[in-house]
Design an enzyme around this catalytic site. Structure first.
Site, PDB file in Angstrom:
ATOM      1  N   TYR A 140     -19.057  12.354 -19.713  1.00 50.45           N
ATOM      2  CA  TYR A 140     -18.012  13.047 -19.986  1.00 50.45           C
ATOM      3  C   TYR A 140     -17.097  12.907 -21.221  1.00 50.45           C
ATOM      4  CZ  TYR A 140     -13.527  15.367 -18.328  1.00 50.45           C
ATOM      5  OH  TYR A 140     -12.495  15.892 -18.443  1.00 50.45           O
TER       6      TYR A 140
ATOM      7  N   SER B  84     -10.049  16.634 -23.170  1.00 48.35           N
ATOM      8  CA  SER B  84      -9.414  15.305 -22.149  1.00 48.35           C
ATOM      9  C   SER B  84      -9.105  14.115 -23.245  1.00 48.35           C
ATOM     10  CB  SER B  84     -10.641  14.889 -21.426  1.00 48.35           C
ATOM     11  OG  SER B  84     -10.258  13.569 -20.920  1.00 48.35           O
TER      12      SER B  84
HETATM   13  P1  NAP Z   1     -11.364  21.760 -11.271  1.00 43.48           P
HETATM   14  O1  NAP Z   1     -10.268  21.940 -10.333  1.00 43.48           O
HETATM   15  O2  NAP Z   1     -12.729  21.057 -10.719  1.00 43.48           O
HETATM   16  O3  NAP Z   1     -11.942  23.136 -11.733  1.00 43.48           O
HETATM   17  C1  NAP Z   1     -12.766  23.393 -12.487  1.00 43.48           C
HETATM   18  C2  NAP Z   1     -13.199  24.902 -12.434  1.00 43.48           C
HETATM   19  O4  NAP Z   1     -14.392  25.009 -13.644  1.00 43.48           O
HETATM   20  C3  NAP Z   1     -13.818  25.441 -11.417  1.00 43.48           C
HETATM   21  O5  NAP Z   1     -12.880  26.953 -11.503  1.00 43.48           O
HETATM   22  C4  NAP Z   1     -15.210  25.703 -11.546  1.00 43.48           C
HETATM   23  O6  NAP Z   1     -15.556  26.686 -10.690  1.00 43.48           O
HETATM   24  C5  NAP Z   1     -15.455  25.775 -12.987  1.00 43.48           C
HETATM   25  N1  NAP Z   1     -16.659  25.541 -13.478  1.00 43.48           N
HETATM   26  C6  NAP Z   1     -17.315  24.405 -13.075  1.00 43.48           C
HETATM   27  N2  NAP Z   1     -18.660  24.531 -13.862  1.00 43.48           N
HETATM   28  C7  NAP Z   1     -18.742  25.752 -14.350  1.00 43.48           C
HETATM   29  C8  NAP Z   1     -19.688  26.379 -14.896  1.00 43.48           C
HETATM   30  N3  NAP Z   1     -21.003  25.797 -15.161  1.00 43.48           N
HETATM   31  N4  NAP Z   1     -19.539  27.624 -15.201  1.00 43.48           N
HETATM   32  C9  NAP Z   1     -18.235  28.289 -14.986  1.00 43.48           C
HETATM   33  N5  NAP Z   1     -17.385  27.632 -14.468  1.00 43.48           N
HETATM   34  C10 NAP Z   1     -17.455  26.249 -13.912  1.00 43.48           C
HETATM   35  O7  NAP Z   1     -10.967  21.105 -12.558  1.00 43.48           O
HETATM   36  P2  NAP Z   1      -9.809  20.986 -13.409  1.00 43.48           P
HETATM   37  O8  NAP Z   1      -8.983  19.486 -13.107  1.00 43.48           O
HETATM   38  O9  NAP Z   1      -8.909  22.100 -13.241  1.00 43.48           O
HETATM   39  O10 NAP Z   1     -10.418  20.948 -14.895  1.00 43.48           O
HETATM   40  C11 NAP Z   1     -10.267  22.011 -15.913  1.00 43.48           C
HETATM   41  C12 NAP Z   1     -10.689  21.617 -17.380  1.00 43.48           C
HETATM   42  O11 NAP Z   1      -9.799  20.323 -17.666  1.00 43.48           O
HETATM   43  C13 NAP Z   1     -11.976  20.758 -17.463  1.00 43.48           C
HETATM   44  O12 NAP Z   1     -12.543  21.016 -18.574  1.00 43.48           O
HETATM   45  C14 NAP Z   1     -11.667  19.235 -17.327  1.00 43.48           C
HETATM   46  O13 NAP Z   1     -12.488  18.716 -17.828  1.00 43.48           O
HETATM   47  C15 NAP Z   1     -10.404  19.444 -17.996  1.00 43.48           C
HETATM   48  N6  NAP Z   1      -9.672  18.070 -17.777  1.00 43.48           N
HETATM   49  C16 NAP Z   1      -9.072  17.989 -16.491  1.00 43.48           C
HETATM   50  C17 NAP Z   1      -8.343  16.835 -16.172  1.00 43.48           C
HETATM   51  C18 NAP Z   1      -7.833  16.493 -14.783  1.00 43.48           C
HETATM   52  O14 NAP Z   1      -7.302  15.380 -14.861  1.00 43.48           O
HETATM   53  N7  NAP Z   1      -7.921  17.363 -13.793  1.00 43.48           N
HETATM   54  C19 NAP Z   1      -8.115  15.633 -17.231  1.00 43.48           C
HETATM   55  C20 NAP Z   1      -8.673  16.112 -18.449  1.00 43.48           C
HETATM   56  C21 NAP Z   1      -9.326  17.065 -18.771  1.00 43.48           C
HETATM   57  P3  NAP Z   1     -16.837  26.651  -9.951  1.00 43.48           P
HETATM   58  O15 NAP Z   1     -16.938  25.217  -9.209  1.00 43.48           O
HETATM   59  O16 NAP Z   1     -17.052  27.827  -8.725  1.00 43.48           O
HETATM   60  O17 NAP Z   1     -18.019  26.781 -10.604  1.00 43.48           O
END
Ligand code: NAP
Length: 244
Positions: free
Chosen positions: A154, A141
């Site tokens: 975070y 991020s």
């Molecule tokens: P999301 O829609 O909430 O999806 C998160 C995924 O991670 C889900 O598949 C969740 O599945 C899985 N997960 C969470 N905890 C886990 C664990 N302990 N073991 C295995 N799987 C786990 O989030 P996203 O926005 O796609 O984010 C994906 C990545 O991008 C993250 O690393 C996040 O920090 C990064 N990111 C996102 C943003 C944004 O604005 N969306 C910005 C910067 C960085 P379950 O809940 O079933 O475990």
């Protein structure tokens, strides 16, 4: 010929799901992980098998837990000798003042967002070294670079991912393994789903591009990074609509 293999952690929705679909479209054998959303993960597996006709398996487990990671890699190595690409994508957010944060909340964020990258890399690297090839891409991020108010744990976890990325890129470059991180800006997924329409509008006004990024845009950058020249390693690649 055997297809190339990829593990995407956190692939049940959002950015991870799009990355899995992108690599399936490109002919990869895909291993899909998440912790709890088994039916959503199965839906992704079904879509990949039907649409792209590539091998695809689900490997459930908490990537923030070293025993779960050992067991999910045991499953992977029953099917293939080595991953070609590891995408450490699973992550969770937490919004609140640092002074209100409980020990358990801090630990869960650091385990899920940072220790997970260590556990998965440790398991993926040995066969990559034997073959002298492999790509590791960590989904991070912009807050790991800049720090966000009310997202201290975070931000710290993602800053840790940046340091880990740069360090292991150096450690693994002699073995021809490339390690990079994608520092995402605000991406339109469930992670930001708690914001009201008004908050979303305000946030969009702060982004020079004037909008959230899409998971498909991040998936495209991950694909391009996985297929970039081998000299691209140790980089924190910002994809944030010009925010930072
Ligand atoms: P999301 O829609 O909430 O999806 C998160 C995924 O991670 C889900 O598949 C969740 O599945 C899985 N997960 C969470 N905890 C886990 C664990 N302990 N073991 C295995 N799987 C786990 O989030 P996203 O926005 O796609 O984010 C994906 C990545 O991008 C993250 O690393 C996040 O920090 C990064 N990111 C996102 C943003 C944004 O604005 N969306 C910005 C910067 C960085 P379950 O809940 O079933 O475990």
């Amino acid at each position: 010929m055997e297809p190339k293999s990829i593990l995407v952690t956190g692939a049940s929705r959002g950015i991870g799901r799009e990355i899995a679909l992108k690599f399936a479209e490109g002919g990869y054998r895909v291993f899909l992980n998440c912790r709890t959303s088994a039916s959503e993960l199965e839906e992704v597996r079904h879509t990949i098998s039907e649409k792209y006709r590539v091998p695809c398996e689900t490997v459930l487990g908490d990537v923030g837990n070293s025993r779960d990671v050992a067991s999910l890699f045991e499953q992977i190595y029953r099917t293939c000798d080595c991953l070609d690409v590891l995408v450490n994508n699973a992550g969770i957010a937490h919004i609140g003042l640092l002074m209100d944060m409980k020990d358990e909340e801090w630990k869960q964020i650091l385990d899920t967002n940072l220790s997970s990258v260590f556990y998965c890399c440790r398991a993926a690297i040995p066969p990559m070294i034997s073959r002298k090839c492999g790509r590791i891409i960590n989904i991070s991020s912009m807050w790991g670079t800049a720090g966000a108010s009310c997202e201290a744990a975070y931000s710290a976890s993602k800053a840790g991912v940046h340091g880990l990325t740069k360090a292991i890129a150096k450690e693994l470059a002699p073995s021809n393994i490339q390690v990079n991180a994608i520092a995402c800006g605000v991406i339109d997924t469930m992670m930001n789903g708690q914001l009201s329409d008004e908050e979303r509008k305000g946030l969009e006004e702060e982004i020079p591009a004037g909008r959230y990024g899409t998971a498909a845009e991040i998936a495209k950058v991950v694909w391009d990074t996985a297929h970039a020249p081998e000299y691209l390693t140790g980089q924190i690649i910002g994809v944030d609509g010009g925010y930072l």
